[in-house]
Every structure is written in structure tokens, then in C-alpha cells.
Enzyme design. Structure first.
Site, short mmCIF file in Angstrom:
data_model
loop_
_atom_site.label_atom_id
_atom_site.label_comp_id
_atom_site.label_asym_id
_atom_site.label_seq_id
_atom_site.Cartn_x
_atom_site.Cartn_y
_atom_site.Cartn_z
N GLU A 58 7.65 -11.86 -19.71
CA GLU A 58 7.41 -10.78 -18.75
C GLU A 58 8.07 -11.14 -17.44
O GLU A 58 7.75 -12.17 -16.84
CB GLU A 58 5.91 -10.57 -18.57
CG GLU A 58 5.21 -10.46 -19.91
CD GLU A 58 4.01 -9.55 -19.86
OE1 GLU A 58 4.05 -8.54 -19.13
OE2 GLU A 58 3.02 -9.87 -20.54
N CYS A 115 4.41 -7.99 -9.64
CA CYS A 115 5.54 -7.49 -10.45
C CYS A 115 5.50 -5.97 -10.48
O CYS A 115 6.51 -5.32 -10.67
CB CYS A 115 5.49 -8.00 -11.89
SG CYS A 115 4.16 -9.12 -12.28
#
Lengths: 1007, 1007
Positions: B767, B801
Site C-alpha cells: 500500500e 495516505c
């Protein structure tokens, strides 16, 4: 016997006569019951004693019955008391089994005193079994039969035997047959002349009566090639028939499973139609009333008998393979050949009984039944028709239904007992069938003697018994999210003549079009190239199946551009439309099934069955993935949240490269392509260099099915240039690859790199090789293990990723197993795969042939070559003799490297621990399995065998879509499962949409 | 008015008096109804005309109601007739909406004549709204109020306003308040002296009566810091109170959502307790009877009034935010603060009415209700208690319930109308609430005027009305396989004093233990190293939180050896035990919630709320993955096949490396580790260099929870050496990584290589970053959009993020939106995160600070810096001023590169097509969203926005486990979803076990 009322109706009009007939049947039935009451009940149903208790418990508790019968099944193979005690504990010691107190106590004791228990159990079970079979001793057999004769009972003998898995076993069986006949003939010659059997009234059959199972006379019966089987069987039959004729013996053909029924009928007519046997020996055959076909078959036999002017005895039975026939048909999605309701079978039996009686001038009837209703019906009908009841006979099984036999004899009927000859080990299947019959809730014997059904119930007309559906399979194991519409494509049933005949026609049609050029297909346009690579028939290198265009890098680039351009629109195409495309494709493949299979036969060297299975699997992939995508296409709520909607759905990844192997040339290619496109991706497919024509055929079918332009491109060319270029391409989103470890690792590594201009991580679906193992436990059912190992190792010449390569055999069984394995392998038919019935064909190419032959050569330094088949001396075919090495050390290349050819390595294991350790000693983890009848060892395999697909007590090849999602781990692949529910997720990315539904504090009620 | 029966019971003993009381209530009620019948029905309920039709349809059809009210909600922001016509079509044109014929015809016409429809609709809806609000014109307002006065009706005015998202807006609101007061004061001075309102009998309130919403006086109310909010609000209140005192005006505090209730009470007591305001102005506040707290709060106010010897007016209402309160509490798993049944709220209202009447010496009652039963109850109770009914007043809403008002006036009661002042745009929330009230099936008005309920029903005691559960949320969307036991950990409710007080205590305790050395943990043994890396507080670089051991390659090797050795046993540990370990860990984290949050505050620079949320998410991961694994641990049948058992289950992969980031230092680390181990793998975890102390704390908790040795190892050290070594290690089976794109790509590439000795393909869960966008549509609700954008962009200093980085604003709204956005950003509280109420803190490190500041500097060449916040001048803290760039071109680094800091880039889009194209013009695809009230545009975002997590009309950060499975694609990651149902599959491989259950043709029944 009381007089029956006069019957005034015309024969054949049974419907109007029913009331009177029923009365008559009831009268006969009552009479039989009255006679039975005078006799002792059958010993198995005595409530006293060991047998009685076991049978009673079996009827009460299904789990106990299963475990008990499974224990009985394995018992004869157990070689020591401790093994018997262990198995007893494993089968009956588990918590779910409710045991009678006495048994539980005994079982506990078993742990401490296995020698005692072992011996005791064996003798008890042996005693039970001896009730049903005559043993092996010739003198003992003769004495028993003589005893029967003294009671006025005739006999037929049958030789119990393990499955015949090799030609040497078939020879042995035929030999034993002759010997038995000789021996009995000698013995009977010494019987008093006033032999009661032969002096019975009626035409009767000769007193030396033998039953033959044709499946024991040939080991390679193949549905696609009955003629060869008929010839081989006839060859082994003739000496028997000759001797029977000389001895005045009677030969009966037993009937076994439905799959060999037509073959049995064919052999019967052929062989007894031969001039030599026109006038003898006396002959007959069994027919099974539970078969829907039976009426037609009986009519055929009657007609044949009339035409041949030869009396044939027809033994009419109900049939003993109901579970097997039903299961097999359900597994294959074939029409179930047997009636599903017991009452239907009973009614069929009555109908066919009448037919036999009505044709008593042409055929001699032998009624095989223990059912008083059936017997009473026969007697009533005979009476009605004016048929002397000594002109037919009843047949009952040795050791069964004693009171019924007594009653029938009392009534002055002829009675013959079916007497199996042999010991417990070869007779175990027969014995278990008898136990099942005795404990079946629907069977007459259990209803009468265990359940105490009333005479009225027992004599009721089967036409009046309401149909109760058989119990559905239920299972506590939850089922994966159901793709409920999906149904596997049935394999073609080559025993059906019309199906069988399609293949030669398809091959002929195909041959008229061979050798064409197959260009690339980009955006539905044919693209020719400078170079063309021929694809040749591995069974005949002179035959060019076609030539494939060879793409340049520029061609690959234009295929990529087309795929990239088409992707957004295709991604937006509704899921239902994308799924429908696959379903249309499946339909077209179904239409062209024989043509596609024929192409596989010529281009890939698959035999009929393998080729047909590959097409069926391709169809399955289309239908299955279509259904999966319909399911995945429905957004799923993640949580129920007030005021907020949260759903997850799936997006396509983009453009994919599909690189497929030649060994399942249509199925794997279709599977990867269809998964890719149904998910909304576009795909460039690169079929194998060995099977480009099949790839081109798939492309044509896709277009015919309505594929939009650019969604699939067909690119053929060298993997090292074109393939590598596409894998590394920054526009490539995913790669679906099935093939060798070497290429797979290279792709995995290349795809790991993210070159400049690539806007995503590449996903790789990577399925590589296997070095698959089977463990044969010391208690394995060798009949099944031998056949399963041969099929797993040598099917498609071992060129399956799932093929058996390492066979690990427990020491106890090693010699016997290896002997049978070699014999079975040695019986395999090898030759051009287009010839039906040939099992082993050539390997895919000259190169593969050289590689495998070299491996075999070097293997000789590592292990002991114990067998090698012989292959046709055909220089234009790429044959590799199937080969078995034994004493293969785990350090050897034979044990460690994937061979992808018909080479089997056998290693002996001292115990099960070592067997498991050997099995897991591999860099691969694809398929594996075990033949065992130890519940504990089976559980260990389930828990410990490191394979993606574990198979217990069956072949380790032949995974079926959805049923056995296929794929492995370790060096066998990335842990994906083709044909599994989760497979499509590899071609998609999940996406979550969260919507705040509250506006001004107001959330819609229906949110 | 008729005489009421004499009441003889003692006051307070309500239970015994109930029958008599009910009679009295019925009498009063009948009287009111009789008076109402003389009046016209309220215009909204007239069956004739436009409004009536709409209301009638709304009550009949829930879907229509939702769509209509949503259309009404967006209408004021629509700037053109074509926009109005488009929205009308989008909301009411969809197939699911059943329309009255007239409307359908009109809607069809709308397509062709939008200018006509647009104008017409706006004026119709405007007309509806004007029934409920007084507009903006000062003279007009005065004229209306004067009209009321002429009818003997008093008033209170309220200023309608959009949400106050910035301090400048709060200033403006306060200013408008003063101006309104002045203006009204001036106008009323010209009213005749015989002002009927002021001459009403009873003590009454001053005739200039104003209602204030405290939330409008401060934009940065924070649950953890009520004191600052109270101070800021009081500062803005005082000038108003001063002037009110001078003008003799009355000030009422309105009550809004439950979250600000305690704050409102606190400010009320504090400010009116100040010496300056001890003797004025006259004051009161609203209390909401639907709150379970209300009785205690009312008691508190009565006590306060007595102690202060100051009459307080209490406006008792039922409450208007029921949906909102219920939804919010359910979303957060907090106790629902409002009664769940309407009858309970009605009963509470009656109970508290009595309390008010009983304390009429201390508090003045103002009953805000339109419900005749409630009114009759008050009148009956007043009569019973001997309270003069002119000593209290009724308050009703302007434009509502006219007949009730008429009746109350007839009865000689005092009546005050609540008069909102303002136009449709700021008043839309108020207007929608009124429409809801008028169409609520449970509301008195709809029951009386639309449903025609009988007087008896309408006058029934709420205590006798059976509780009907509110309708459950139903949804046609199927839910993912349920992990039914899972429940998200609630965020801490810092408005609760006891919860709030835990944090300073936890911080103090932590501070007493700072600076320790944290060794590696291998096999549960502490391993010290030569080097130690300090971890410092980003808000004070002088404060060392702890030091982390730095592993050598040898240390990494011994961690690998330990993990490898422990794996087989752990894999065989039952799933239930592995799941229970996670659940125990979750329990320990729950116990230490404040301590863990405090550690995050000091080590990661998270503010209270963010730190608390991260701990809650860690708890969620443990509980969720435990449940997922329990589900996955059950083998699933793949197909129901006769005679064969086929199940799929999952095997662990082996040894995994977890490499975690610092930004969710506990949650992401815990998530990846817990997923890894619950699946049966062992794991080496490497927390970020920035947050090793949190990593060490997790390790300690794991051991406390009962982690077996070797199952998790803690290794800290440089990613470039130790991390890279472990990733490349041939014994590593999988890597779970969350972090930057650069490191992620390197790991992906390294893991793609299969070095010699590696027996498997490496799996990477990867990720990476995002460059997340929000589209603000031209019809967006700016109140929500501004707040959502600020929170998404600057929450945790943009170091998520998921943080908003690219804001794409439709041209129509651009200026107004940007202005409010900047003002709101400018109001953010910036400072040390340990101070409650500080929203923005330092970035993680000096290095990050330098990097982001440099990016801001270079951004000035690319775009227009339109705002920059000011940060504390604290050299030891790593502050970066939050920054907004506008006119950011899509080619700029600002638009394309992930910044991971508080920098927001705004780009203007001409239309929605362009907005979507801009949004998708990114190499990342993590989060994104849209604020819009166009159904069509929302659908387009759902279909087209390329993000793993799409959010509509809410923030794009703050994904919750299971609810919003989190993760993206393109360069944001591999398409995995942390906190999603499928996540664990990444840590497992599927394995299929096929068992042939047929033996001797016999399959167990229970298979």
C-alpha cells in the site's frame, strides 16, 4: 396350493385385470409367508449374538453403519492384529459414532490387547462373510454344492475377484474359471446319478452352472472402443465356452455396471452367434430391472433368441449398483440410468417378469429376487398365463433369505443359489453389498425381518406405493457463495453410439482443412507476418495441422494499442453483457464439441477422452466465470450504517497478457482469457507455439460469439521476444500465465519491475509445474489404487501439471502393489490418439521426446528401471515409452525435477510418517493424494500434505471447474485457483464507495 | 372558558391523580380542538394547490419525499434556470419515483423549457419557504413582527445562517446579531406604547426577544476543549449582552445538537454569572425533552436560577435533530442520547412541563409545542397546581400550526412565535426541517391535518401509547458475508468529562517514563544492539520519547530463524486460539487506550482525536481479522457432489515481513501484524524509525496477550539494510508493506526475484501513497464541503495516505468556496498536539519539515499561494504552515507529486467533465470524493472516479475497519483492502481437499 379364480380377460391387458391379479398375488404371498413362518429367521436378523447386534445398530444409526462397513471393507487387507485394533479404534472410536455399550467396552479393551481383539474381530467378521461365500477350497466348494443339491437346490458359481487391472490378471481369471469348471465337473461326475437337480421337472439348465463377469476378462475396456473390448473378451471366453460345451455346463453372463452393459449384450450376441457356439454351451445372461433401458434390452434378447432359435436363460434381477450408478451419473451430469424410486424398480421387475413369462417359449426365466411380493406376483402371473411354474426358476443368493428359499421349495418351485467362490479379500466388495442389502431400509429383507413390516405392506403393489424422493445429500459444511446457475458440462458418454460416431466424422472433416495459415488477429483484423511456424501432429510429424503467424515487436505493439484503446468502453459494458458473451462462447463450443476435440487430438496428441474433457472444461470456465462475474458485479454492502451507504464492488485492471500452455490447449487458454475479459479487461492472448491452431479457433469462436473489436487480440510468436516484450510492457496491467517454472519465474520477476511510464503495479497470475505425489498406504484398496495411479501417472502421457510423478508406497504393500501396478501399466493401449481406445499417445514434440528420453536414460543411474512400455515403431510419431522407476532416492533428479512425461518414480516408505515427509519433500505443491482406509492417516493427509489440491482415494488429475478449484503454491504457483470462486478477483481491484446520505439531518428511509 | 373540576389531591402525587388528570386533559383538548375547528386549516395541509399536492405525495411515498426534499435543499444554490430544470429532472425524473400525473407532465415539459420551469419552481418553492421565515429586509421584518403584535402575539427572532466554518463568519454572525437588535429596537420604539405584547398579563419577557445559536459564535468548537470554546463564544457574546441589557432585550440560547449541549449550558451559567450580567439582560435557554439527559439538565438550571436568584426562561421543546442524533450515535457506537420512541419524548415533555410549572417561582416556562395533547396537559396541570396560565407562555413556529395558535390565543394564553430571519439559502436547513416536521408520520400536525387521526387518538396519554420500534434500515444491496460479531471500537467521546480527563493523566504518566531504550525482541528475548536511534517528539525535538535498538544483518537472520522455527507449530495452532490471541490483544489496547493515544501524541505528533482514532482502529483490526479468520477457518464446500466431498480451506503462507509507516503508527502496524499471524504465519515486524516506541509497546502487549515465542519478532533498523535484507530473504514468504511509492516499488521488484534456495513465489501486500482529490460541484452544500475539505486536507497535517491534496472546484462556486475555505483554514488551531483542541501540529520530523517547506517554496513558481497559516514560533517543533495554492495547473509538481504535508492545491474546472478528467489525471488512485447534490454527477463519480475509496459528500479520510475497506490501485497499491473481508486471503493460500466417499459403491448417507 389353493385354486385361483378363473381369469377371463385377454392376455396383455394387465390394467383391467389388476384387481383380480392383486387378489391372486395376495393369496400367493400369504401362502409364502405362512411357509416362511415355519422356518427359522435368517441368522443375520437374529436379535441375539454378535451379527444381530451389529446389523441392528447399523439400521438404527447411519454413521455407525458407514464406519462399520468401512471397517469391514478394509479388514481383509490388514496383516496384523495391531493393525486391526488400530483401524477398529479409528473407525468406531470417534466421538460421533454412538456405540452399543458392549462394543464401547470392547473397543476400549482393544487398545490394550490388540492381539486379542485383532484375532477375535477377524474371525467374527470372517464368520459373517462365510455365510455368503464358499471359500477357495475346491473340495469344500464341491461339498457345499452337493449339500445344496441334496436339498433340491441348484447352483451357479461365480468367482470372486479383485478388479482386473491388467491383462495378466484377466488371463489369470480366465484360467481360474477353466480350473473351477474342470474341478466341479470332476466332482459332479462322482455325484449319484439321481442328482436331484438334474432330475427336476421342467427344461432346466444344466446342473454345472457358471456365472462369468466379462469385466474380469479384459482390463482395458474403453467406452469409445467397445469393439476392441468385445474382441479381447471373446478371445478369453472361447476356451471357456469350448470346455463348457464339452462338459455340458451352462454359462451365464453376469451384469455389472451400466457402463459395460451394452458391451456385455454385444459380446453375448456376437460370441453365441459364432458357428462354433451356435449349439452350445447353454447360455444366459442377467438383466437389471432397475435400469430404465431394461425393457428394451429384454425385448432385444427375446428377439435375438427367437431369431437364433436358441433358448436363452434370462436372469432377471433388480440390480445391485444403485448407489454407484446414481452417484456416477450425478457426478458427470449424465441422465441417471436407474429408476430413482425403489417402487419403480419393483414395478419394472414385475412388468419384465410378465414379459419373460409371456415369452417362455423363447427364453427361460430365472427370477433373482428375495422379495415375497415379487415372487407372489410371478406365481400369480404364471398361474394366470397357464405357465407351468417348473418351467422357470428362482435364483437367490447363497446365505441369504433362508425362509424365502424354504417357502419357494415347499411350493415346488425350482430354486438355484448364486454361490460366490473365494476368500474374504477378493470377496469383500460382494460381502459389503450383501451387508448393505440386509440393512437397507428399503430392502425387503430388512423390512420383513428387522422392521417387522406387515404382510399387507410387504405385499402392496409397487404401483401403489407413493414415490418418496431419496434423501438429499446434506452436509454440515457450509457451501461457498453459490453460483447456483452453474452446472458442469457433462463429459461425452462414448458408450452411446451416436456420440461415438461424431468423432471419426469430425476428424475426417478436420483433415480436409488441415495445413491452413493462421494469421494474428488484432482489432478483428487478420494480420499476416513474414514468418510462419508450422504446427504438426505429434503422432505424425508429416501432418501439418496448420501454420501460425509469428508476430514481430511491432505487431505486439499494435495489439497492445488495440487492447488499450478498447479497454475503457469494454470496462463500461454492463457485467450482464460481458457474462452473456462468455455464455454464447460456451454455447458455440458445445455446438463444436466434437470438432474442437478432434483438433486437440491432431494438434495436441490427446486421446478422445482427454480431448473431450478439455473442451468440456473450456465450456465450464466460460459458464462459471460468467456466473462469478454476475455475482461480483453486484455491489456488496460492507456494513449497515445509519445515514451512510458503504458498498464494495470491483473494477477491471486494464490490459492483460494471457500466456497459455499446450497441454490443455483450449481449456486453460479459454479460462484465462474468459476470466480476463468478463472482468472488463481487454486481453492479448498468446497460445502455445505447439497449439496455435486451437488458439486461432478460439479467436474465431470469440468473434462469432460477438466479441467487440480489440477486446481480445491473438498474437503468436516466440515467448522469448514477443512474450517477454508484452510482459515487460508498461501498458500491461496483468499477466495470466500457466506453464513451466522457468518461464513463470522470469515473468514474475519481470512483472515485479515497474518501468518508467507504468502507472500501476503488475499483477501476475502464475501457475507453474508440479512434482506430484501419491501415497499408497498399507491398507489401501489396491484395486482402486492401482487404477488411480496408472491413470494419474500416464494420462496424456504424464503431460499434465497435475500428473502423478512420485509414488510413495508403504512397505507392507510394496511388492504386491508394484507387481499389479506394472502389470496394469503394461496393459495400457499405446498408439495414435485418434484411434478410440488408445490411452497413451505421443508426447507433444520431438524436442519433448528427446528431453524425456534423455531423462529416462540418466534416471537409470539413479534408480531401478522396473518397467518400460513398448511403443509403436513409428518414426514420425513422438512416442516415449511409459516408464516406471523403483527405489527412487529422494535426492535424485527423478524424485525432484518435473519431467512432464510418462515417467513414474516409486519410492518405498517404512511408515506413514516417512511417507508424508517424502511427499512433502518437494519444491512443488500442486496436487497430491493418498490411497488409504485409515481414517487417522486420511486426516493427517488432509492436514499435512503440502499441495494446492489434495485427493483422497482417487486420481490426482482431472480437476473439475468449481468442484476442484485448481492451483498450488510453493514453486507451483502464486496461490490462485483457476475454476474457483475467488479467481476473478485476480483480474479486478476492489473499490469502495461511501456516500453520506444525511442531508440536513435527514436520511432517506429506504437507504 | 369553562370551569374545570376541583382538584383535591396533593401536588406532586401525579400517579394517583392520573385518572382525574387525564379527564381534565381531555376536556382541555376538546376545548382546543373546538376552537381550532373555527380556524382555517394550515395552508400546507390544504388539499388544494401546489403545496398541498407535494405534501400529500411526500407523506404517501417515501422515495418521492426524499427526492423532493433533496431537490428543495439544493434549489437555493442553483444559479440558473437550466440548472434548476436539470436538478428537477435528476431528482424527480428517475424511474423509481412515482409522480402525480400533473408533476410528470410538468417534468417532461421542463426538458424543453427550462427557463420557464426554473423560474416557476424557484418562485413556488420560495413562496413555500416564505411561509416559515421572515426574509432579510429589516423593514419587512419589523412590519411582520408588528403584525403579530397586533394579533397579541409576541416573538423571538433567530438569524438563519449557513454553518459557521471560520472565525470571520463567527464575527459576521455576531455583528449581524447586534445590527438586528439595533434595528428592531429602533423600530419597536416607534410602535404604540400600548404594545399588546408588553401589556400582556403575567411577568412575561421583554418584548424584544432574540434567540442565539452559540455554534454560530465560534468555528472551532472541539469536544476535547470546551473551555476554549466557552471563552471564544463568551467573548463574542458579551457585546450582544451588553447592548441587550441596554435595550431591555431578552436573550435566549437556542439548543442545537447534543454534542454542543453541555457547552451551551456551561456558557449560559458562566456568562450570566458574570458580575456584569448578573442583573441583565433577561435570559433563557432552550432544553430538549427528547434527550435522556434533559430532566437532569432542567433540574440543574432550576437550581442555578434559585442560587443566582435570577429568573430564567426555559423554552421546553421536544427537539428537532432526532434523525441526526440517532444516526451519529449509531455510526460511532455511542449511546443514543435521544429517546427512541416518539411517545417517550412526548411523555418526557409532559414530565418536564410539570417540573417547570412546579418551579414557576424560580423559572419561567415557555412551552414550545404544536401538539394539542401537550398543550392540554400543561393547561390541566397548571389548573391542578393553581398556576395562573398567564405566568407561562407557549411558543410556536412562525408559519406553522395556525389553528393551534388561534385556539391558544382564544384561551387567553400567552403566545410567542419563533421567527427566523433570513433568505432561502441560509435558511434552507431550517426550511427542510419544517417540511419534515409537517410530513412526519409521527408528528402531531400531519396526524391531525393530513391523516385525520381522531381526537381520542390525538389526546391519548403518551404513556399509554405502545412503543413501536422505529423502522429498521433496510437495503436491497446484499451485505458481504457477515462477520456478525464484529463491532467497531467507538471513538472516545471527549465531551464526557471523565473521558477527557484521562488524557492529561496518561500524558503525565508517560512523561515520567520517557527516554527508555527499546531493544529488539526475538523469540521473546530482548536483544540489545550497538547502535540506538533516538525517537523524538515532533513538537519538541528536545524531548526524547525513547531510543530504538538498530538491528544488524545478523540480528535480522536470527529473527528469521526464530520466525521460521516457530511457524509450523503456530500454523497448526487452532484458528480459534489464534483469533482469541488477537481478541485479547484488542482487550489490552482497550484497557490502555489513553496511554497508547498519549504515546502517539508525543511520538507521532497526533492530536487527541487522531491519536484516539488510531488506537481504536488498531483494536478494530484485531477484532475484525479475528472474526474473518474464524470464518475462513471453516472449510467451505465447493459443490455438492454425490459420492465425493470437496472442500476448500486456507493455509498460511509462512514467514512474513511487516514494514509499517509512522503515520498510523499503531493501527497499520497492528493491522498488518495481526492479519499475518491470525492466518497462521509468523511475522517479523519493523515499525517505522520515527515511531519505534509504539512498535515496542505493541510487542509488549502481544506478549502480554499470550503470544507464543517466535510468532512475532520486533526488528528495528534501517530499511535500506535490514529491511532490504529481510525482503530479499529466501525464507521470506510474504511482505506486508505500507509506505511510500519509492520503497513500495523497490520491495515489489525485490520480491519479484526468486533467489536460489527460495521455494516459493513471494507475495507482497503493498500500500503506497495517494494524490487524492475532491471535486466540489457547483451545487455542493458549501457548509459541508468547506468543513470536509479542511478536515481532509489538513487533518494530521496532511500526513495521511488518504489526505486531500488536489481540490477541484467547479467554476460557478469557485470564488465563494475558496473564500470560505481560506477563512475556515485560517481559523484552525495550530500548536502542540498534546493541547486539547489543537487541530494542527508539527509534521513528523525535521527532515519532513524541510522537504515540505522546500516543496511549498518551489510551488510558488507553479501556482498562486493564496493562503498560508501561521505556526507557533517554536524552533524545537517541526511546524509547517498549512498552505493553499490556487490556480494549480495539472502539469505542476504540486498537482502531481505526493507531498504528505499540509499543502492543498486548488484547481478550477469549467464543468463536471473537466473536473472528473482532472481528478483522474493522476498516477495514484487511493481516495477521492465529491461534494455534489446532483444525482447524475454523483452517479458519474461512483462510476468513473479512479480511486480505491470513493467518498461522496463527506471527508475522504477516516476510513473505518470493515465499513470502508481501505486501499487503492494504480500507483497507490496492489489492490488490497486493509480492513476488508478479503484482506486475509493475501496471507493465505487456498487448498482444496477432494475425498472420494464411495467405497464398494457405498457412500455414507450423511456425506
Amino acid at each position: 396350493m389353493s385354486a385361483s379364480p378363473a381369469i377371463s380377460i385377454s392376455p396383455g391387458d394387465t390394467s383391467r385385470s389388476l384387481p383380480d391379479l392383486e387378489t391372486s398375488i395376495r393369496n400367493w404371498g400369504e401362502k409364502i409367508f405362512a411357509l416362511m413362518d415355519r422356518a427359522e429367521p435368517p441368522s443375520l436378523f437374529s436379535t441375539k449374538g454378535f451379527y444381530g447386534t451389529l446389523m441392528e445398530w447399523s439400521m438404527r444409526d447411519a454413521r455407525f453403519k458407514t464406519q462399520l462397513f468401512r471397517f469391514v471393507d478394509v479388514l481383509p487387507t490388514l496383516t496384523s492384529s495391531s493393525e486391526i485394533a488400530r483401524h477398529l479404534q479409528e473407525y468406531l472410536g470417534e466421538d460421533e459414532v454412538k456405540l452399543p455399550t458392549a462394543l464401547r467396552v470392547g473397543l476400549k479393551a482393544a487398545g490394550g490387547a490388540s492381539w486379542l481383539v485383532g484375532t477375535g474381530v477377524r474371525s467374527q467378521v470372517g464368520g459373517m462373510a462365510r455365510q455368503f461365500m464358499l471359500g477357495d477350497d475346491e473340495k469344500e466348494i464341491a461339498r457345499t454344492l452337493r449339500g445344496l443339491a441334496d436339498q433340491g437346490i441348484a447352483f451357479t458359481v461365480d468367482i470372486l475377484g479383485e478388479a482386473v487391472v491388467s491383462e495378466s490378471e484377466a488371463d489369470q481369471y480366465a484360467q481360474r474359471y477353466l480350473e473351477l469348471m474342470e474341478g466341479l465337473g470332476r466332482a459332479m461326475a462322482r455325484w449319484p446319478a439321481a442328482d436331484p437337480v438334474s432330475t427336476l421337472p421342467g427344461r432346466g439348465s444344466p446342473s454345472l452352472n457358471l456365472s462369468v463377469k466379462l469385466s474380469a476378462l479384459y482390463s482395458q475396456i474403453h467406452p469409445a472402443d467397445p469393439d476392441t473390448a468385445a474382441k479381447k473378451i471373446s478371445d478369453r471366453l472361447r476356451p471357456i465356452l469350448r470346455r463348457a460345451k464339452e462338459l455340458g455346463a451352462f454359462i451365464n453372463f453376469d451384469m455389472e455396471s451400466y457402463g459395460s452393459k451394452n458391451l456385455t449384450l454385444q459380446v453375448f450376441r456376437q460370441v453365441f452367434g459364432e458357428p462354433e457356439f451356435r449349439d452350445g454351451p447353454a447360455c444366459g445372461l442377467a438383466l437389471q430391472a432397475y435400469l430404465k433401458d431394461c425393457e428394451a434390452d429384454l425385448g432385444g434378447i427375446i428377439g435375438w433368441a427367437r431369431r437364433q432359435q436358441r433358448r436363452v436363460t434370462v436372469r432377471l434381477v433388480k440390480g445391485a449398483y444403485w448407489d454407484y450408478e446414481t452417484t456416477l451419473a450425478q457426478q458427470r451430469h449424465w441422465p441417471v440410468p436407474v429408476f430413482q424410486h425403489k417402487a419403480e424398480s419393483d414395478a419394472s421387475f414385475e412388468k419384465l417378469s410378465l414379459l419373460l413369462l409371456e415369452n417362455e417359449d423363447a427364453v427361460e426365466a430365472a427370477f433373482g429376487t428375495h422379495n415375497v411380493r415379487s415372487i407372489a406376483h410371478i406365481l400369480a402371473q404364471a398361474e394366470r398365463l397357464g405357465v407351468d411354474r417348473r418351467s422357470f426358476e428362482f435364483q437367490m443368493l447363497y446365505g441369504m433369505a433362508e425362509p424365502v428359499k424354504a417357502a419357494v421349495l415347499e411350493l415346488g418351485c425350482r430354486l438355484r443359489e448364486y454361490c460366490p467362490v473365494g476368500e474374504l479379500l477378493p470377496g469383500i466388495a460382494y460381502f459389503v453389498r450383501r451387508l448393505l442389502e440386509n440393512t437397507s431400509n428399503e430392502g425387503f429383507l430388512a423390512r420383513k425381518f428387522a422392521q417387522g413390516a406387515s404382510r399387507e405392506e410387504l405385499l402392496a403393489s409397487p404401483q401403489r406405493i407413493p414415490s418418496v424422493d431419496p434423501p438429499k445429500i446434506s452436509d454440515a459444511t457450509p457451501i461457498l457463495q453459490a453460483n447456483s446457475d452453474f452446472r458442469n458440462e457433462p463429459p461425452t458418454d462414448f458408450t452411446v453410439v451416436s456420440e461415438r460416431e461424431k468423432m471419426p466424422a469430425a476428424l475426417a472433416t478436420l483433415r480436409s482443412h488441415l495445413g491452413q495459415r493462421h494469421p494474428l488477429v488484432i482489432d478483428h483484423k487478420f494480420v499476416s507476418t513474414r514468418e510462419w511456424l508450422p504446427s504438426v501432429n505429434p503422432a505424425n510429424q508429416n501432418e501439418t495441422v496448420g501454420s501460425a503467424a509469428q508476430a514481430s515487436i511491432e505487431d505486439a505493439e499494435s495489439a497492445m494499442a488495440a487492447a488499450k484503446a478498447a479497454q475503457p468502453k469494454w470496462a463500461r459494458t454492463p457485467v450482464a453483457e460481458r457474462a452473456a458473451l462468455l455464455e454464447r462462447l460456451a454455447g458455440l463450443m458445445g455446438r463444436d464439441k466434437a470438432a474442437l476435440a478432434a483438433l486437440e487430438i491432431l494438434e495436441a496428441g490427446k486421446n478422445w477422452t482427454e480431448a473431450d474433457a478439455d473442451v468440456a472444461e473450456a465450456i465450464d470456465f466460460c459458464n462459471f466465470y460468467a456466473g462469478c462475474m454476475r455475482d461480483l458485479g453486484v455491489p456488496q454492502r460492507t456494513q449497515t450504517v445509519a445515514g451512510e451507504s458503504n458498498v464494495q464492488h470491483w473494477w477491471p485492471r486494464g490490459v492483460g497478457i494471457v500466456i497459455a500452455p499446450w497441454n490443455f490447449p483450449l481449456a486453460i487458454l479459454t479460462g484465462m482469457v474468459s476470466a480476463g475479459i468478463v472482468a472488463g479487461n481487454t486481453v492479448i492472448m498468446k497460445p502455445s507455439d505447439q497449439t496455435p491452431v486451437i488458439g486461432a479457433r478460439l479467436m474465431a469462436l470469440l468473434i462469432e460469439a460477438g466479441l467487440p473489436k480489440g477486446v481480445v487480440g491473438l498474437v503468436m510468436g516466440p515467448g522469448s521476444t514477443v512474450g517477454a516484450h508484452l510482459v515487460a510492457h508498461p501498458q500491461t496491467n496483468f499477466i495470466a500465465f500457466t506453464g513451466s517454472k522457468e518461464v513463470g519465474l522470469r515473468i514474475w520477476e519481470t512483472a515485479g519491475r515497474t518501468p518508467p511510464g507504468q502507472g500501476h503495479l503488475k499483477k501476475v497470475v502464475c501457475e507453474m509445474g508440479g512434482k506430484n505425489c501419491l501415497i499408497v498406504d498399507s491398507d489401501a484398496d489396491l484395486d482402486e489404487a492401482v487404477a488411480g495411479c496408472v491413470a494419474s501417472a500416464f494420462g496424456y502421457q504424464g503431460q499434465k501439471c497435475s500428473a502423478l510423478s512420485r509414488l510413495i508406497v508403504l512397505a507392507d504393500n510394496y511388492d504386491r502393489f508394484l507387481e499389479r501396478l506394472i502389470a496394469a501399466s503394461d496393459s495400457l493401449r499405446i498408439g495414435p490418439p485418434e484411434v478410440p481406445g488408445n490411452v497413451i499417445g505421443p508426447v507433444i514434440s520431438r524436442e519433448a521426446q528427446r528431453r524425456i528420453l534423455a531423462l529416462i536414460q540418466s534416471g537409470k543411474d539413479e534408480a531401478k528401471l522396473v518397467w518400460q512400455g513398448s511403443v509403436p515403431a513409428e518414426p514420425q510419431a513422438c512416442y516415449v515409452p511409459p516408464t516406471i522407476f523403483a527405489e527412487v532416492p529422494p535426492t535424485s533428479r527423478l524424485f525432484r525435477e518435473e519431467i512432464f512425461g510418462p515417467v513414474l518414480s516409486v519410492t518405498k516408505a517404512r511408515n506413514f510418517d516417512e511417507a508424508l515427509a517424502l511427499a512433502n519433500d518437494s519444491e512443488f505443491a500442486l496436487t497430491g493424494g493418498c490411497y488409504s482406509r485409515s481414517p487417522v492417516n486420511l486426516e493427517r493427509v488432509k492436514a499435512e500434505l503440502a499441495c494446492g489440491n489434495v485427493y483422497l482415494n482417487r486420481t490426482i488429475t482431472g480437476a473439475i471447474v468449481e468442484r476442484q478449484p485448481f492451483g498450488g503454491f510453493k514453486m507451483s504457483g502464486g496461490g490462485t485457483k483457476a475454476g474457483g470462486r475467488e479467481y476473478l478477483q485476480n483480474f479486478l481491484v476492489p473499490r469502495v464507495i461511501t456516500e453520506n446520505c444525511l442531508r440536513r439531518g435527514f436520511a432517506p428511509e429506504e437507504q
